[in-house]
Design a protein around this motif. Structure first.
Motif, PDB file in Angstrom:
ATOM      1  N   ASN A 209       2.532  -3.559 -10.801  1.00 55.46           N
ATOM      2  CA  ASN A 209       2.156  -3.336  -9.376  1.00 55.46           C
ATOM      3  C   ASN A 209       2.555  -1.959  -8.548  1.00 55.46           C
ATOM      4  O   ASN A 209       3.381  -1.269  -9.310  1.00 55.46           O
ATOM      5  CB  ASN A 209       2.132  -4.613  -8.365  1.00 55.46           C
ATOM      6  CG  ASN A 209       1.636  -5.778  -9.071  1.00 55.46           C
ATOM      7  OD1 ASN A 209       0.180  -5.735  -9.065  1.00 55.46           O
ATOM      8  ND2 ASN A 209       2.229  -6.660  -9.686  1.00 55.46           N
ATOM      9  N   ILE A 211       3.447  -0.368  -4.655  1.00 50.21           N
ATOM     10  CA  ILE A 211       3.561  -0.396  -3.288  1.00 50.21           C
ATOM     11  C   ILE A 211       3.340   1.103  -2.799  1.00 50.21           C
ATOM     12  O   ILE A 211       3.740   2.072  -3.205  1.00 50.21           O
ATOM     13  CB  ILE A 211       4.900  -0.837  -2.592  1.00 50.21           C
ATOM     14  CG1 ILE A 211       5.175  -2.220  -3.148  1.00 50.21           C
ATOM     15  CG2 ILE A 211       4.824  -0.596  -1.354  1.00 50.21           C
ATOM     16  CD1 ILE A 211       6.422  -2.618  -2.750  1.00 50.21           C
ATOM     17  N   ALA A 246       7.233  -6.240   0.951  1.00 49.07           N
ATOM     18  CA  ALA A 246       6.200  -6.169   0.033  1.00 49.07           C
ATOM     19  C   ALA A 246       6.874  -6.205  -1.297  1.00 49.07           C
ATOM     20  O   ALA A 246       6.263  -6.888  -2.315  1.00 49.07           O
ATOM     21  CB  ALA A 246       5.487  -5.132   0.215  1.00 49.07           C
ATOM     22  N   LEU A 250       6.343  -8.837  -4.640  1.00 43.82           N
ATOM     23  CA  LEU A 250       6.046  -8.335  -5.942  1.00 43.82           C
ATOM     24  C   LEU A 250       6.819  -8.629  -7.024  1.00 43.82           C
ATOM     25  O   LEU A 250       6.528  -8.769  -8.283  1.00 43.82           O
ATOM     26  CB  LEU A 250       5.467  -6.906  -6.102  1.00 43.82           C
ATOM     27  CG  LEU A 250       4.097  -6.757  -5.145  1.00 43.82           C
ATOM     28  CD1 LEU A 250       3.915  -4.876  -4.938  1.00 43.82           C
ATOM     29  CD2 LEU A 250       2.692  -7.305  -5.672  1.00 43.82           C
ATOM     30  N   SER A 255       4.422 -14.038  -6.728  1.00 42.75           N
ATOM     31  CA  SER A 255       3.222 -13.023  -7.153  1.00 42.75           C
ATOM     32  C   SER A 255       2.885 -13.058  -8.516  1.00 42.75           C
ATOM     33  O   SER A 255       2.415 -12.391  -9.266  1.00 42.75           O
ATOM     34  CB  SER A 255       3.429 -11.559  -6.747  1.00 42.75           C
ATOM     35  OG  SER A 255       4.676 -10.930  -7.363  1.00 42.75           O
ATOM     36  N   ASN A 261      -2.071  -4.567  -8.937  1.00 41.49           N
ATOM     37  CA  ASN A 261      -2.351  -4.436  -7.370  1.00 41.49           C
ATOM     38  C   ASN A 261      -1.753  -3.335  -6.838  1.00 41.49           C
ATOM     39  O   ASN A 261      -0.647  -2.980  -7.098  1.00 41.49           O
ATOM     40  CB  ASN A 261      -1.797  -5.866  -6.920  1.00 41.49           C
ATOM     41  CG  ASN A 261      -2.668  -5.878  -5.534  1.00 41.49           C
ATOM     42  OD1 ASN A 261      -1.946  -5.428  -4.627  1.00 41.49           O
ATOM     43  ND2 ASN A 261      -3.496  -6.667  -5.464  1.00 41.49           N
ATOM     44  N   ASN A 262      -2.292  -2.331  -5.870  1.00 45.97           N
ATOM     45  CA  ASN A 262      -1.779  -1.599  -4.941  1.00 45.97           C
ATOM     46  C   ASN A 262      -1.582  -2.201  -3.761  1.00 45.97           C
ATOM     47  O   ASN A 262      -2.577  -2.007  -2.991  1.00 45.97           O
ATOM     48  CB  ASN A 262      -2.463  -0.303  -5.078  1.00 45.97           C
ATOM     49  CG  ASN A 262      -1.855   0.778  -4.408  1.00 45.97           C
ATOM     50  OD1 ASN A 262      -0.601   0.858  -3.593  1.00 45.97           O
ATOM     51  ND2 ASN A 262      -2.328   2.085  -4.348  1.00 45.97           N
ATOM     52  N   MET A 263      -0.385  -2.460  -3.202  1.00 43.07           N
ATOM     53  CA  MET A 263      -0.131  -2.839  -2.005  1.00 43.07           C
ATOM     54  C   MET A 263       0.051  -1.839  -0.933  1.00 43.07           C
ATOM     55  O   MET A 263       1.150  -1.071  -0.952  1.00 43.07           O
ATOM     56  CB  MET A 263       0.832  -4.147  -1.808  1.00 43.07           C
ATOM     57  CG  MET A 263       1.027  -4.544  -0.591  1.00 43.07           C
ATOM     58  SD  MET A 263       2.126  -6.056  -0.765  1.00 43.07           S
ATOM     59  CE  MET A 263       1.253  -7.269  -1.549  1.00 43.07           C
TER      60      MET A 263
END
Ligand SMILES: NC(=O)c1ccc[n+]([C@@H]2O[C@H](COP(=O)([O-])OP(=O)(O)OC[C@H]3O[C@@H](n4cnc5c(N)ncnc54)[C@H](O)[C@@H]3O)[C@@H](O)[C@H]2O)c1
Length: 272
Positions: A209, A211, A246, A250, A255, A261-263
């Motif tokens: 993922n 951030i 965050a 992750l 999660s 996913n790009n938070m």
């Protein structure tokens, strides 16, 4: 994974726990890296704090360990050098015998010295791409492959708002700051690499993922902060401690079904 429809069987707090997990964090002594390390240690994780020699990661890790009562290790690394990354993995495994998470929080700072696109030297372009993108590739290759063999792990890479949208050049009016193309391009590569690896390793239990922080306050010049507030829906810059939570999500089992996913932790910057 527990196969149930009965949520009363689940301890949701425990899902966020990092107790006993070993997390390697590059750029550990930087603005956001420091908050990442602190948050992971507070949630019980063992931090392998990796940074260049100049940043003194061993001293930083010693403090981190004392403050949080979890074993931490500070190691010198140059992320763009494969031998250096291999040594980092070996040293982490020698100390802890496992690696559960990888966070790539390093960056080359050349982008802070703005050069108009027309004048960008090949040398500067190469340095930014080498540290930001190749460094992320090598860390993912060396440590991610270990995780894939182990059949579990969580990788969190850090692109930028400027791999999602273009920089608003008005943001820099009246300041000495700017965002050169090499930074955006290297970060776009990190975004694409992360997407690629999320599907490549999904069935092997490694989640990948991202951030995306934005405008993290670091004693910026006053004019920049004013400009930023004008363009930000939340009318302010962010703080490193607003980015780190965050990461806990992750890295942890909270999660477990999230990958690719790009938070965005960017105060709605790209929402309008
Ligand atoms: N600060 C922001 O507002 C912001 C916004 C979007 C994205 N980001 C991204 O978040 C990450 C962290 O940003 P930051 O503000 O904490 O940066 P920072 O400059 O404060 O920290 C970067 C760290 O990387 C280390 N580093 C530099 N070259 C290295 C190398 N060759 N090998 C290993 N480590 C090296 C530095 O020593 C430093 O500790 C970066 O990837 C950055 O691009 C930051």
């Amino acid at each position: 994974m527990i196969r149930t429809t009965d949520a009363t069987q689940i301890n949701f707090r425990e899902k966020f726990d990092l107790k006993g997990k070993v997390i390697v964090i590059s750029g550990a002594c930087g603005l956001i890296g420091r908050a990442f390390c602190e948050a992971v240690a507070q949630f019980g994780g063992h931090v392998v704090a990796a940074d260049i020699a100049l940043a003194k990661p061993a001293v930083f890790a010693e403090d981190l360990e004392k403050r949080n009562g979890v074993k931490c290790l500070g190691l010198e690394v140059e992320v763009e050098n494969k031998d250096s990354v291999l040594k980092l993995k070996e040293a982490a495994l020698a100390e802890f015998g496992r690696i559960d998470g990888l966070v790539t929080g390093h960056q080359n700072k050349t982008h802070l010295i703005f050069e108009p696109f027309e004048n960008v030297s090949e040398e500067n372009w190469d340095k930014v791409v080498e540290v930001n993108l190749k460094g992320t590739f090598l860390l993912c290759q060396v440590i991610g492959s270990y995780m894939a063999e182990q059949r579990s792990g969580s990788i969190v890479n850090i692109p930028s708002t400027y791999s999602v949208v273009a920089p608003n050049q008005n943001l820099y009016k009246g300041t000495k700051m700017g965002c050169p193309a090499a930074y955006s391009a290297s970060k776009g590569g990190i975004d694409a690499l992360s997407q690629y690896l999320s599907s490549y390793w999904a069935a092997k239990g490694v989640r990948v993922n991202m951030i995306t922080p934005h405008g993290v306050w670091n004693n910026h010049e006053e004019q920049f902060e004013k400009n930023f507030s004008n363009f930000s829906p939340m009318e302010r810059m962010s703080y490193n401690h607003e980015v780190a939570p965050a990461l806990i999500y992750l890295l942890s089992d909270a999660s477990s079904y999230v990958t690719g996913n790009n938070m965005l932790v960017e105060g709605g910057w790209t929402a309008w």
